[in-house]
Design a protein around this motif. Structure first.
Motif, PDB file in Angstrom:
ATOM      1  N   CYS A  54     -15.510  18.799   8.040  1.00  0.00           N
ATOM      2  CA  CYS A  54     -14.311  19.426   8.612  1.00  0.00           C
ATOM      3  C   CYS A  54     -13.932  18.836   9.978  1.00  0.00           C
ATOM      4  CB  CYS A  54     -14.492  20.930   8.716  1.00  0.00           C
ATOM      5  SG  CYS A  54     -16.126  21.563   8.397  1.00  0.00           S
ATOM      6  N   CYS A  55     -14.889  18.405  10.777  1.00  0.00           N
ATOM      7  CA  CYS A  55     -14.578  17.804  12.078  1.00  0.00           C
ATOM      8  C   CYS A  55     -13.655  16.603  11.927  1.00  0.00           C
ATOM      9  CB  CYS A  55     -15.861  17.351  12.775  1.00  0.00           C
ATOM     10  SG  CYS A  55     -16.680  18.631  13.715  1.00  0.00           S
ATOM     11  N   ALA A  56     -13.735  15.936  10.799  1.00  0.00           N
ATOM     12  CA  ALA A  56     -12.920  14.732  10.601  1.00  0.00           C
ATOM     13  C   ALA A  56     -11.427  15.061  10.614  1.00  0.00           C
ATOM     14  CB  ALA A  56     -13.297  14.065   9.289  1.00  0.00           C
ATOM     15  N   ALA A  90     -18.184  12.360  12.706  1.00  0.00           N
ATOM     16  CA  ALA A  90     -17.375  13.576  12.688  1.00  0.00           C
ATOM     17  C   ALA A  90     -17.804  14.457  11.525  1.00  0.00           C
ATOM     18  CB  ALA A  90     -15.894  13.213  12.583  1.00  0.00           C
ATOM     19  N   GLY A  91     -18.773  15.332  11.783  1.00  0.00           N
ATOM     20  CA  GLY A  91     -19.192  16.272  10.747  1.00  0.00           C
ATOM     21  C   GLY A  91     -20.679  16.214  10.480  1.00  0.00           C
ATOM     22  N   ARG A  92     -21.119  17.077   9.603  1.00  0.00           N
ATOM     23  CA  ARG A  92     -22.555  17.171   9.298  1.00  0.00           C
ATOM     24  C   ARG A  92     -23.017  15.937   8.536  1.00  0.00           C
ATOM     25  NH1 ARG A  92     -19.605  21.252   7.106  1.00  0.00           N
ATOM     26  NH2 ARG A  92     -19.056  20.992   4.913  1.00  0.00           N
ATOM     27  N   MET A 126     -25.006  25.178  12.216  1.00  0.00           N
ATOM     28  CA  MET A 126     -25.432  26.390  11.484  1.00  0.00           C
ATOM     29  C   MET A 126     -26.240  26.041  10.236  1.00  0.00           C
ATOM     30  SD  MET A 126     -21.739  27.279   9.895  1.00  0.00           S
ATOM     31  CE  MET A 126     -20.827  26.446  11.195  1.00  0.00           C
ATOM     32  N   PHE A 127     -26.291  24.768   9.894  1.00  0.00           N
ATOM     33  CA  PHE A 127     -26.958  24.371   8.651  1.00  0.00           C
ATOM     34  C   PHE A 127     -28.400  23.954   8.928  1.00  0.00           C
ATOM     35  CE2 PHE A 127     -22.436  23.402   8.258  1.00  0.00           C
ATOM     36  CZ  PHE A 127     -22.115  24.225   7.198  1.00  0.00           C
ATOM     37  N   ASN A 128     -29.236  24.944   9.185  1.00  0.00           N
ATOM     38  CA  ASN A 128     -30.648  24.655   9.462  1.00  0.00           C
ATOM     39  C   ASN A 128     -31.409  24.625   8.135  1.00  0.00           C
ATOM     40  OD1 ASN A 128     -33.119  24.318  10.581  1.00  0.00           O
ATOM     41  ND2 ASN A 128     -33.302  26.405  11.377  1.00  0.00           N
ATOM     42  N   PRO A 147     -18.869  18.773  22.114  1.00  0.00           N
ATOM     43  CA  PRO A 147     -19.243  20.086  21.587  1.00  0.00           C
ATOM     44  C   PRO A 147     -18.115  20.760  20.810  1.00  0.00           C
ATOM     45  CG  PRO A 147     -18.597  20.303  23.857  1.00  0.00           C
ATOM     46  CD  PRO A 147     -18.431  18.845  23.517  1.00  0.00           C
ATOM     47  N   GLY A 148     -18.484  21.807  20.062  1.00  0.00           N
ATOM     48  CA  GLY A 148     -17.485  22.620  19.378  1.00  0.00           C
ATOM     49  C   GLY A 148     -17.678  22.636  17.883  1.00  0.00           C
ATOM     50  N   CYS A 149     -17.044  23.623  17.254  1.00  0.00           N
ATOM     51  CA  CYS A 149     -17.091  23.746  15.799  1.00  0.00           C
ATOM     52  C   CYS A 149     -15.731  24.235  15.310  1.00  0.00           C
ATOM     53  CB  CYS A 149     -18.192  24.701  15.373  1.00  0.00           C
ATOM     54  SG  CYS A 149     -18.214  25.000  13.588  1.00  0.00           S
TER      55      CYS A 149
HETATM   56  S1  SF4 Z   1     -19.151  21.434  13.561  1.00  0.00           S
HETATM   57 FE1  SF4 Z   1     -17.950  22.990  12.438  1.00  0.00          FE
HETATM   58  S2  SF4 Z   1     -16.051  21.923  11.929  1.00  0.00           S
HETATM   59 FE2  SF4 Z   1     -17.582  20.324  12.432  1.00  0.00          FE
HETATM   60  S3  SF4 Z   1     -18.538  19.751  10.506  1.00  0.00           S
HETATM   61 FE3  SF4 Z   1     -19.779  21.391  11.386  1.00  0.00          FE
HETATM   62  S4  SF4 Z   1     -18.966  23.272  10.433  1.00  0.00           S
HETATM   63 FE4  SF4 Z   1     -17.425  21.657  10.156  1.00  0.00          FE
END
Ligand code: SF4
Length: 213
Positions: A54-56, A90-92, A126-128, A147-149
């Protein structure tokens, strides 16, 4: 070219050989070779296309007309790592993608830089769990953590400008030497902080959208 007549009593014309820089007849810029190399590196970053989640979407938004990444000459995300020297993760990063990411990084030109965008790329977020890399610095050296989500385009561009500054000042290479890896610079989130700037004014630490008429 006819020889110049010299009138008795007239002071001799200044020359570079006798008077140094004062004797130059034209404007010149002087600088060190190191400064010139840093300047060229800073002004020629080309990012690789590497959106993972999603960051992308926010990274793409930074390249759009509203935020206009083109003003820094880097709106064209390169489709080949051979033509890129900036990786924006950009992203996990999944365990399955990690070797691919590393291979693309290895194929990029030297010197190359890495921005970790978002908490997932930086720490797993959040994906531990076993499926995701808990920090992309386990795979490639990270220079700037955004930083940021997700981080908005303003924060991403803040990270890019910070990278610019640290390349120009030499702080980035000093930090790399000290860390033995990436520079590890952490920037603050600046999304939504209104501070108007005029068109053409270099923005520092933030990017603000001009008000609509
Ligand atoms: S930081 Fe947030 S927006 Fe970025 S990849 Fe992870 S869940 Fe998606």
């Amino acid at each position: 070219m006819s020889p110049k007549l010299i009138t008795p009593g007239e002071p001799p014309e200044k020359t570079f050989l006798t008077d140094g820089l004062e004797g130059l007849q034209h404007n010149v810029l002087t600088g060190t070779l190191e400064g010139l190399v840093k300047w060229a590196r800073q002004k020629s970053l080309w990012p690789a296309t590497f959106g993972l989640a999603c960051c992308a979407i926010e990274m793409m938004a930074a390249g759009g007309a509203h935020y206009d990444l083109a003003r820094y000459g880097m709106e064209v995300f390169r489709a080949s790592p051979r033509q890129a020297d900036l990786m924006i993760v950009a992203g996990r990063v999944s365990q399955k993608m990690a070797p691919v990411l590393r291979q693309i990084h290895d194929q990029m030109m030297e010197p190359k830089w890495v921005i970790s965008m978002g908490v997932c790329a930086s720490s797993g977020g959040m994906f531990n769990n076993y499926a995701l890399v808990q920090g992309v610095d386990q795979v490639v050296p990270v220079d700037v953590y955004v930083p940021g989500c997700p981080p908005g385009p303003q924060t991403l561009m803040h990270g890019i400008l910070t990278l610019y500054d640290s390349i120009q000042t030499g702080d980035l290479t000093r930090r790399r030497d000290a860390n033995g890896g990436g520079a590890g610079i952490e920037v603050a989130a600046v999304d939504g902080q209104p501070e108007p700037v005029s068109l053409g004014t270099p923005s520092r630490g933030h990017v603000t959208v001009l008000e609509q008429a």
